[in-house]
Write a protein that holds these residues in place. Sequence first.
Motif, PDB file in Angstrom:
ATOM      1  N   GLY A  74      43.567   9.318  58.788  1.00  0.00           N
ATOM      2  CA  GLY A  74      42.967   9.740  57.529  1.00  0.00           C
ATOM      3  C   GLY A  74      43.830  10.688  56.706  1.00  0.00           C
ATOM      4  N   ARG A  75      43.460  10.804  55.432  1.00  0.00           N
ATOM      5  CA  ARG A  75      44.227  11.605  54.480  1.00  0.00           C
ATOM      6  C   ARG A  75      44.200  13.093  54.836  1.00  0.00           C
ATOM      7  NH1 ARG A  75      46.032  10.673  49.526  1.00  0.00           N
ATOM      8  NH2 ARG A  75      45.044   8.631  49.501  1.00  0.00           N
ATOM      9  N   GLU A  76      43.036  13.566  55.311  1.00  0.00           N
ATOM     10  CA  GLU A  76      42.888  15.002  55.581  1.00  0.00           C
ATOM     11  C   GLU A  76      43.865  15.457  56.667  1.00  0.00           C
ATOM     12  OE1 GLU A  76      39.361  18.024  57.015  1.00  0.00           O
ATOM     13  OE2 GLU A  76      38.799  16.077  56.180  1.00  0.00           O
ATOM     14  N   ARG A  77      43.973  14.669  57.727  1.00  0.00           N
ATOM     15  CA  ARG A  77      44.872  15.057  58.822  1.00  0.00           C
ATOM     16  C   ARG A  77      46.329  14.956  58.369  1.00  0.00           C
ATOM     17  NH1 ARG A  77      44.614  13.233  65.192  1.00  0.00           N
ATOM     18  NH2 ARG A  77      46.021  14.842  65.929  1.00  0.00           N
ATOM     19  N   GLN A  78      46.628  13.962  57.547  1.00  0.00           N
ATOM     20  CA  GLN A  78      48.000  13.827  57.052  1.00  0.00           C
ATOM     21  C   GLN A  78      48.383  15.034  56.204  1.00  0.00           C
ATOM     22  OE1 GLN A  78      49.801  10.941  58.093  1.00  0.00           O
ATOM     23  NE2 GLN A  78      51.433  12.369  57.544  1.00  0.00           N
ATOM     24  N   GLU A  79      47.448  15.474  55.391  1.00  0.00           N
ATOM     25  CA  GLU A  79      47.721  16.647  54.546  1.00  0.00           C
ATOM     26  C   GLU A  79      47.800  17.920  55.376  1.00  0.00           C
ATOM     27  OE1 GLU A  79      44.723  16.458  51.532  1.00  0.00           O
ATOM     28  OE2 GLU A  79      45.772  14.856  50.437  1.00  0.00           O
ATOM     29  N   LEU A  80      46.982  18.011  56.415  1.00  0.00           N
ATOM     30  CA  LEU A  80      47.042  19.168  57.311  1.00  0.00           C
ATOM     31  C   LEU A  80      48.431  19.276  57.944  1.00  0.00           C
ATOM     32  CD1 LEU A  80      45.037  21.221  59.185  1.00  0.00           C
ATOM     33  CD2 LEU A  80      45.673  19.515  60.872  1.00  0.00           C
ATOM     34  N   LEU A  81      48.944  18.142  58.418  1.00  0.00           N
ATOM     35  CA  LEU A  81      50.268  18.134  59.059  1.00  0.00           C
ATOM     36  C   LEU A  81      51.365  18.565  58.096  1.00  0.00           C
ATOM     37  CD1 LEU A  81      50.492  14.931  61.271  1.00  0.00           C
ATOM     38  CD2 LEU A  81      50.928  17.290  61.959  1.00  0.00           C
ATOM     39  N   ALA A  82      51.245  18.167  56.849  1.00  0.00           N
ATOM     40  CA  ALA A  82      52.271  18.504  55.848  1.00  0.00           C
ATOM     41  C   ALA A  82      52.361  20.003  55.621  1.00  0.00           C
ATOM     42  CB  ALA A  82      51.966  17.783  54.538  1.00  0.00           C
ATOM     43  N   GLY A  83      51.319  20.732  55.999  1.00  0.00           N
ATOM     44  CA  GLY A  83      51.316  22.184  55.826  1.00  0.00           C
ATOM     45  C   GLY A  83      51.673  22.943  57.099  1.00  0.00           C
ATOM     46  N   LYS A  84      52.082  22.234  58.147  1.00  0.00           N
ATOM     47  CA  LYS A  84      52.347  22.878  59.442  1.00  0.00           C
ATOM     48  C   LYS A  84      53.847  22.983  59.739  1.00  0.00           C
ATOM     49  CE  LYS A  84      47.996  23.276  60.675  1.00  0.00           C
ATOM     50  NZ  LYS A  84      47.347  24.592  60.805  1.00  0.00           N
ATOM     51  N   SER A  85      54.165  23.983  60.591  1.00  0.00           N
ATOM     52  CA  SER A  85      55.552  24.217  60.993  1.00  0.00           C
ATOM     53  C   SER A  85      55.629  24.307  62.513  1.00  0.00           C
ATOM     54  CB  SER A  85      56.045  25.528  60.366  1.00  0.00           C
ATOM     55  OG  SER A  85      57.343  25.825  60.827  1.00  0.00           O
ATOM     56  N   LEU A  86      56.655  23.662  63.084  1.00  0.00           N
ATOM     57  CA  LEU A  86      56.835  23.647  64.538  1.00  0.00           C
ATOM     58  C   LEU A  86      58.221  24.160  64.896  1.00  0.00           C
ATOM     59  CD1 LEU A  86      55.645  22.596  67.335  1.00  0.00           C
ATOM     60  CD2 LEU A  86      57.071  20.579  66.940  1.00  0.00           C
ATOM     61  N   PHE A  87      58.293  24.985  65.935  1.00  0.00           N
ATOM     62  CA  PHE A  87      59.568  25.459  66.475  1.00  0.00           C
ATOM     63  C   PHE A  87      59.866  24.640  67.727  1.00  0.00           C
ATOM     64  CE2 PHE A  87      62.179  28.164  69.186  1.00  0.00           C
ATOM     65  CZ  PHE A  87      63.036  28.806  68.314  1.00  0.00           C
ATOM     66  N   VAL A  88      60.991  23.947  67.738  1.00  0.00           N
ATOM     67  CA  VAL A  88      61.380  23.173  68.913  1.00  0.00           C
ATOM     68  C   VAL A  88      62.516  23.914  69.618  1.00  0.00           C
ATOM     69  CG1 VAL A  88      62.186  20.962  69.813  1.00  0.00           C
ATOM     70  CG2 VAL A  88      60.727  21.018  67.775  1.00  0.00           C
ATOM     71  N   ALA A  89      62.232  24.418  70.808  1.00  0.00           N
ATOM     72  CA  ALA A  89      63.216  25.176  71.573  1.00  0.00           C
ATOM     73  C   ALA A  89      63.929  24.230  72.533  1.00  0.00           C
ATOM     74  CB  ALA A  89      62.514  26.283  72.354  1.00  0.00           C
ATOM     75  N   GLY A  90      65.211  23.989  72.279  1.00  0.00           N
ATOM     76  CA  GLY A  90      65.982  23.076  73.110  1.00  0.00           C
ATOM     77  C   GLY A  90      66.014  21.692  72.498  1.00  0.00           C
ATOM     78  N   MET A  91      67.199  21.245  72.078  1.00  0.00           N
ATOM     79  CA  MET A  91      67.316  19.913  71.466  1.00  0.00           C
ATOM     80  C   MET A  91      68.044  18.965  72.409  1.00  0.00           C
ATOM     81  SD  MET A  91      65.562  19.616  68.815  1.00  0.00           S
ATOM     82  CE  MET A  91      66.216  18.096  68.136  1.00  0.00           C
ATOM     83  N   GLY A  92      67.580  18.974  73.663  1.00  0.00           N
ATOM     84  CA  GLY A  92      68.045  18.003  74.645  1.00  0.00           C
ATOM     85  C   GLY A  92      67.104  16.812  74.653  1.00  0.00           C
ATOM     86  N   ALA A  93      66.832  16.291  75.856  1.00  0.00           N
ATOM     87  CA  ALA A  93      66.052  15.059  75.976  1.00  0.00           C
ATOM     88  C   ALA A  93      64.675  15.175  75.324  1.00  0.00           C
ATOM     89  CB  ALA A  93      65.899  14.712  77.456  1.00  0.00           C
ATOM     90  N   LEU A  94      63.879  16.134  75.759  1.00  0.00           N
ATOM     91  CA  LEU A  94      62.513  16.245  75.231  1.00  0.00           C
ATOM     92  C   LEU A  94      62.512  16.726  73.782  1.00  0.00           C
ATOM     93  CD1 LEU A  94      60.587  17.712  78.304  1.00  0.00           C
ATOM     94  CD2 LEU A  94      60.671  15.346  77.492  1.00  0.00           C
ATOM     95  N   GLY A  95      63.406  17.638  73.448  1.00  0.00           N
ATOM     96  CA  GLY A  95      63.459  18.150  72.072  1.00  0.00           C
ATOM     97  C   GLY A  95      63.711  17.039  71.065  1.00  0.00           C
ATOM     98  N   CYS A  96      64.629  16.138  71.397  1.00  0.00           N
ATOM     99  CA  CYS A  96      64.937  15.029  70.477  1.00  0.00           C
ATOM    100  C   CYS A  96      63.703  14.147  70.247  1.00  0.00           C
ATOM    101  CB  CYS A  96      66.071  14.170  71.032  1.00  0.00           C
ATOM    102  SG  CYS A  96      67.713  14.909  70.903  1.00  0.00           S
ATOM    103  N   VAL A  97      63.013  13.781  71.335  1.00  0.00           N
ATOM    104  CA  VAL A  97      61.855  12.883  71.197  1.00  0.00           C
ATOM    105  C   VAL A  97      60.726  13.574  70.442  1.00  0.00           C
ATOM    106  CG1 VAL A  97      60.088  11.597  72.461  1.00  0.00           C
ATOM    107  CG2 VAL A  97      62.445  11.579  73.272  1.00  0.00           C
ATOM    108  N   VAL A  98      60.427  14.816  70.818  1.00  0.00           N
ATOM    109  CA  VAL A  98      59.334  15.556  70.173  1.00  0.00           C
ATOM    110  C   VAL A  98      59.624  15.721  68.673  1.00  0.00           C
ATOM    111  CG1 VAL A  98      58.262  17.841  70.015  1.00  0.00           C
ATOM    112  CG2 VAL A  98      58.564  16.749  72.247  1.00  0.00           C
TER     113      VAL A  98
END
Lengths: 75, 228
Positions: free
Chosen positions: B15-39
């Motif tokens: 739905g549109r509401e969840r898509q818009e919610l995600l557009a306003g969120k920020s994520l910190f990814v610690a470690g750009m190895g195997a899991l970091g790349c996929v996430v």
Amino acid sequence: MKVQVKSFFSVLSGGKPVVRTLDLQEGTTAEDAMKLMKVDFSDGAIILINGRPSNEKSVLSEGDFFVVMPPVSAA
Amino acid sequence: MEKADIFARNRAFWGRERQELLAGKSLFVAGMGALGCVVAEILVRCGIGEIVIADRGIVDPPDLNRQTLYTLNELGESKVGCAAGRLRTLTGQTRVVPAKVSIGDDDIAGLLAGCDGVADCLDNFPSRFALEDALPAGTFMVSGGLLGDYGQLTTILPGRTARLKDLFARPDNTGRVTPVTPPIVFAVGSFMAQEILDNLGGTPQLAGVILAIGMSCLFTERVPIDAS
């Protein structure tokens, strides 16, 4: 005393988690139980006794449910 | 291309509401190895607004069996530089912030400020514990790990769930070469991404629960943790 142990270390060699009921003496520690289950604790472990985070020195009690899992990180 | 077109299939499901919610969120990814790349890739394709990617490493040949944002063309280059370039081309809708830092050595408080959540994709326990200590109040951390074709993940909510430090008894993988197969990387990374989406939506499934995944027997199991 009877303690139920579930080890996830068996999955590292392609198996499913192993559950065993051990008949132990009073004062047996988590480390003693891991040795009986042939768990290699050299890299550490997640140790949960009745769901509570514990360590290798924790003493087990009658009726405990003891879960041990490998200590994994990303790679 | 219109943003609406890129995320049409996401929106058709959640739905549109969840898509818009995600557009306003920020994520910190610690470690750009195997899991970091996929996430990171999944969250960008989901439409998250901002992603901060942190790693101090360079791309090495043994990384290429599982670190999906890198190719032969980037050997010897900075991981966060390469990953940022690739992530920015996927949808053009996510602000990507590369940070060449060593977690545990460098001050990351400024990078964490403003992030809604953290993905712990680090490969060693001292750095993971330092990251946990640096979590701002009210922030969630989805923490994952791999060994061979086995993996685990959980959500850490500071003050509400058990801490990583309490969970791991005497962990030590320092300096080890960890065996890892590609399928478990995608499996655990995908479950982590879903759990991050659920945390961002306020409904984590793995707070106080470890999800264990084994590829050889295709098993999954939830293990409850009592934090009381």
